[in-house]
Design a protein around this motif. Structure first.
Motif, PDB file in Angstrom:
ATOM      1  N   ARG A  76       0.850  -1.195   0.000  1.00  0.00           N
ATOM      2  CA  ARG A  76       0.000   0.000   0.000  1.00  0.00           C
ATOM      3  C   ARG A  76       0.880   1.238   0.000  1.00  0.00           C
ATOM      4  O   ARG A  76       1.861   1.305   0.734  1.00  0.00           O
ATOM      5  N   THR A  77       0.505   2.202  -0.822  1.00  0.00           N
ATOM      6  CA  THR A  77       1.197   3.486  -0.877  1.00  0.00           C
ATOM      7  C   THR A  77       0.257   4.523  -1.472  1.00  0.00           C
ATOM      8  O   THR A  77      -0.679   4.173  -2.187  1.00  0.00           O
ATOM      9  N   ASP A  78       0.514   5.780  -1.201  1.00  0.00           N
ATOM     10  CA  ASP A  78      -0.281   6.844  -1.800  1.00  0.00           C
ATOM     11  C   ASP A  78       0.456   7.545  -2.928  1.00  0.00           C
ATOM     12  O   ASP A  78       0.009   8.566  -3.429  1.00  0.00           O
ATOM     13  N   ASP A  79       1.558   6.998  -3.343  1.00  0.00           N
ATOM     14  CA  ASP A  79       2.357   7.605  -4.404  1.00  0.00           C
ATOM     15  C   ASP A  79       2.203   6.762  -5.669  1.00  0.00           C
ATOM     16  O   ASP A  79       2.698   5.643  -5.752  1.00  0.00           O
ATOM     17  N   TYR A  80       1.501   7.309  -6.666  1.00  0.00           N
ATOM     18  CA  TYR A  80       1.225   6.528  -7.876  1.00  0.00           C
ATOM     19  C   TYR A  80       2.492   6.197  -8.667  1.00  0.00           C
ATOM     20  O   TYR A  80       2.529   5.184  -9.361  1.00  0.00           O
ATOM     21  N   ALA A  81       3.523   7.026  -8.570  1.00  0.00           N
ATOM     22  CA  ALA A  81       4.794   6.693  -9.226  1.00  0.00           C
ATOM     23  C   ALA A  81       5.413   5.464  -8.561  1.00  0.00           C
ATOM     24  O   ALA A  81       5.957   4.586  -9.239  1.00  0.00           O
ATOM     25  N   VAL A  82       5.311   5.380  -7.250  1.00  0.00           N
ATOM     26  CA  VAL A  82       5.826   4.224  -6.514  1.00  0.00           C
ATOM     27  C   VAL A  82       5.008   2.982  -6.859  1.00  0.00           C
ATOM     28  O   VAL A  82       5.558   1.889  -6.995  1.00  0.00           O
ATOM     29  N   VAL A  83       3.702   3.146  -7.041  1.00  0.00           N
ATOM     30  CA  VAL A  83       2.860   2.016  -7.449  1.00  0.00           C
ATOM     31  C   VAL A  83       3.396   1.427  -8.753  1.00  0.00           C
ATOM     32  O   VAL A  83       3.552   0.207  -8.879  1.00  0.00           O
ATOM     33  N   GLN A  84       3.718   2.295  -9.715  1.00  0.00           N
ATOM     34  CA  GLN A  84       4.243   1.805 -10.994  1.00  0.00           C
ATOM     35  C   GLN A  84       5.574   1.078 -10.809  1.00  0.00           C
ATOM     36  O   GLN A  84       5.834   0.080 -11.492  1.00  0.00           O
ATOM     37  N   VAL A  85       6.413   1.548  -9.899  1.00  0.00           N
ATOM     38  CA  VAL A  85       7.694   0.870  -9.627  1.00  0.00           C
ATOM     39  C   VAL A  85       7.431  -0.531  -9.091  1.00  0.00           C
ATOM     40  O   VAL A  85       8.045  -1.505  -9.545  1.00  0.00           O
TER      41      VAL A  85
ATOM     42  N   ALA B 182      -3.939  10.482 -12.660  1.00  0.00           N
ATOM     43  CA  ALA B 182      -2.774  10.303 -11.795  1.00  0.00           C
ATOM     44  C   ALA B 182      -1.689   9.446 -12.438  1.00  0.00           C
ATOM     45  O   ALA B 182      -0.568   9.397 -11.934  1.00  0.00           O
ATOM     46  N   LEU B 183      -2.011   8.792 -13.542  1.00  0.00           N
ATOM     47  CA  LEU B 183      -1.055   7.875 -14.162  1.00  0.00           C
ATOM     48  C   LEU B 183       0.159   8.594 -14.719  1.00  0.00           C
ATOM     49  O   LEU B 183       1.286   8.117 -14.606  1.00  0.00           O
ATOM     50  N   GLY B 184      -0.064   9.768 -15.296  1.00  0.00           N
ATOM     51  CA  GLY B 184       1.047  10.462 -15.937  1.00  0.00           C
ATOM     52  C   GLY B 184       1.589   9.608 -17.068  1.00  0.00           C
ATOM     53  O   GLY B 184       0.955   8.656 -17.498  1.00  0.00           O
ATOM     54  N   PRO B 185       2.786   9.938 -17.549  1.00  0.00           N
ATOM     55  CA  PRO B 185       3.361   9.051 -18.563  1.00  0.00           C
ATOM     56  C   PRO B 185       3.732   7.722 -17.901  1.00  0.00           C
ATOM     57  O   PRO B 185       4.518   7.707 -16.957  1.00  0.00           O
ATOM     58  N   PRO B 186       3.156   6.624 -18.369  1.00  0.00           N
ATOM     59  CA  PRO B 186       3.469   5.344 -17.723  1.00  0.00           C
ATOM     60  C   PRO B 186       4.908   4.913 -17.997  1.00  0.00           C
ATOM     61  O   PRO B 186       5.489   5.272 -19.015  1.00  0.00           O
ATOM     62  N   ARG B 187       5.445   4.152 -17.072  1.00  0.00           N
ATOM     63  CA  ARG B 187       6.773   3.568 -17.250  1.00  0.00           C
ATOM     64  C   ARG B 187       6.758   2.658 -18.471  1.00  0.00           C
ATOM     65  O   ARG B 187       5.731   2.074 -18.798  1.00  0.00           O
ATOM     66  N   GLU B 188       7.894   2.511 -19.090  1.00  0.00           N
ATOM     67  CA  GLU B 188       7.987   1.646 -20.272  1.00  0.00           C
ATOM     68  C   GLU B 188       7.927   0.166 -19.919  1.00  0.00           C
ATOM     69  O   GLU B 188       7.647  -0.663 -20.788  1.00  0.00           O
TER      70      GLU B 188
END
Length: 147
Positions: A62-71, A86-92
């Protein structure tokens, strides 16, 4: 008001990553990455949708940071739903897909007390409304392959 659809984010090598639409019931045994607060509206919507398919999502992180979710998703720690805004540019190294069926979404709106008559508040609401229209138009164009 802005209709902000939830996007399914999978590791790029996930068994469903090659599909454009993924049935939620096929993610029944996957680990989920959710918000830090289990009462988060997006997590509650996911739980409701899963209950329609007779299962409960298991949140392993669980986290509130969507960039961390993608990691975490890219590292293979689970799958997640992330609001499109909230997605922003998704990671490749992740796959962003749609859930099959009726889209899950959050609604973003602004509320003002009736007693608030300040001109600056009206201008702010008008500016936010215009930005919501622009975002919705950009998403519609992108979904139609125009952007």
């Amino acid at each position: 008001m802005l209709h902000d659809p939830l996007q399914l984010v999978l590791p790029e090598d996930h068994r469903c990553a090659d599909r454009t639409h993924v049935p939620l019931e096929e993610l029944r045994d996957d680990d989920w990455i959710g918000a830090a607060d289990p009462r988060d509206p997006c997590d509650r919507l996911l739980s409701w949708a899963c209950a329609q398919h007779s299962f409960e999502p298991v949140h392993t992180l669980r986290t509130d940071d969507y960039a961390v979710v993608q990691v975490f998703v890219a590292a293979g720690e689970g799958v997640a739903l992330i609001p499109r805004l909230a997605l922003g540019p998704p990671r490749e190294d992740v796959a962003v897909r749609q859930l099959e069926g009726a889209p899950l979404a959050r609604e973003i709106s602004v509320a003002v007390l009736r007693t608030t008559a300040a001109r600056s508040i009206r201008e702010l609401v008008e500016a936010l409304t215009e930005q919501a229209r622009l975002i919705q138009r950009r998403w519609s164009d992108a979904d139609a392959g125009l952007a």
